[in-house]
Design a protein around this motif. Structure first.
Motif, mmCIF file in Angstrom:
data_model
loop_
_atom_site.group_PDB
_atom_site.id
_atom_site.type_symbol
_atom_site.label_atom_id
_atom_site.label_comp_id
_atom_site.label_asym_id
_atom_site.label_seq_id
_atom_site.Cartn_x
_atom_site.Cartn_y
_atom_site.Cartn_z
ATOM 1 N N GLU A 19 -22.250 16.322 6.062
ATOM 2 C CA GLU A 19 -21.491 15.499 7.002
ATOM 3 C C GLU A 19 -21.270 16.223 8.315
ATOM 4 O O GLU A 19 -21.137 17.447 8.348
ATOM 5 N N ARG A 24 -18.171 11.264 10.408
ATOM 6 C CA ARG A 24 -18.762 9.956 10.692
ATOM 7 C C ARG A 24 -20.260 9.866 10.414
ATOM 8 O O ARG A 24 -20.782 8.780 10.193
ATOM 9 N N GLU A 44 -20.955 5.470 6.377
ATOM 10 C CA GLU A 44 -20.724 4.193 5.701
ATOM 11 C C GLU A 44 -22.004 3.451 5.374
ATOM 12 O O GLU A 44 -21.976 2.384 4.786
#
Length: 132
Positions: A19, A24, A44
């Motif tokens: 990450e 994000r 996501e």
């Protein structure tokens, strides 16, 4: 941490996911082959976007301002490089004279990089007699 079903994120392969510091973006390389390409996508889920070619698998780390990585520069040669996110500029920081091994980390303050390299390698054949 609370459990639940696993969700597939990448659709065309993925290896060594990490990450971004802001949580994000998921960065990952495509395969454990040398060299490989580095990709990113939203955590996501969503579209996978190529970031770099000729990256050493697993030898990269995202930081706030960009991405530190080891890249293959020519057959048998590699270099420590930095990709600045704001400009897209890649800067060659230092040549790497020995083949890199798996292992790469950047200190929390961003001032120190640790990577593994192969200084020597070899193997021996051993014979064990009368072991039964």
């Amino acid at each position: 941490a609370a459990g639940g079903d696993a969700i597939q994120l990448t659709r065309n392969g993925g290896h060594m996911g990490r990450e971004s510091p802001d949580g994000r973006t998921l960065f990952f390389d495509r395969a454990y082959t040398r060299p490989t390409s580095l990709w990113k996508m939203p955590v996501e889920g969503g579209e996978e976007t190529k970031v770099l070619d000729s990256v050493d698998p697993g030898n990269w780390a995202p930081v706030d301002r960009g991405l530190w990585f080891i890249a293959w520069t020519k057959p048998g040669g590699a270099a420590l490089q930095f990709l600045e996110f704001a400009t897209g500029k890649v800067t060659r920081v230092a040549p790497i004279s020995q083949p890199p091994a798996s292992g790469f980390a950047v200190s929390p303050d961003g001032r120190t990089i640790l990577y593994a390299q192969v200084d020597q390698q070899g193997s021996e054949l051993m014979l064990v007699e009368n072991f039964r």
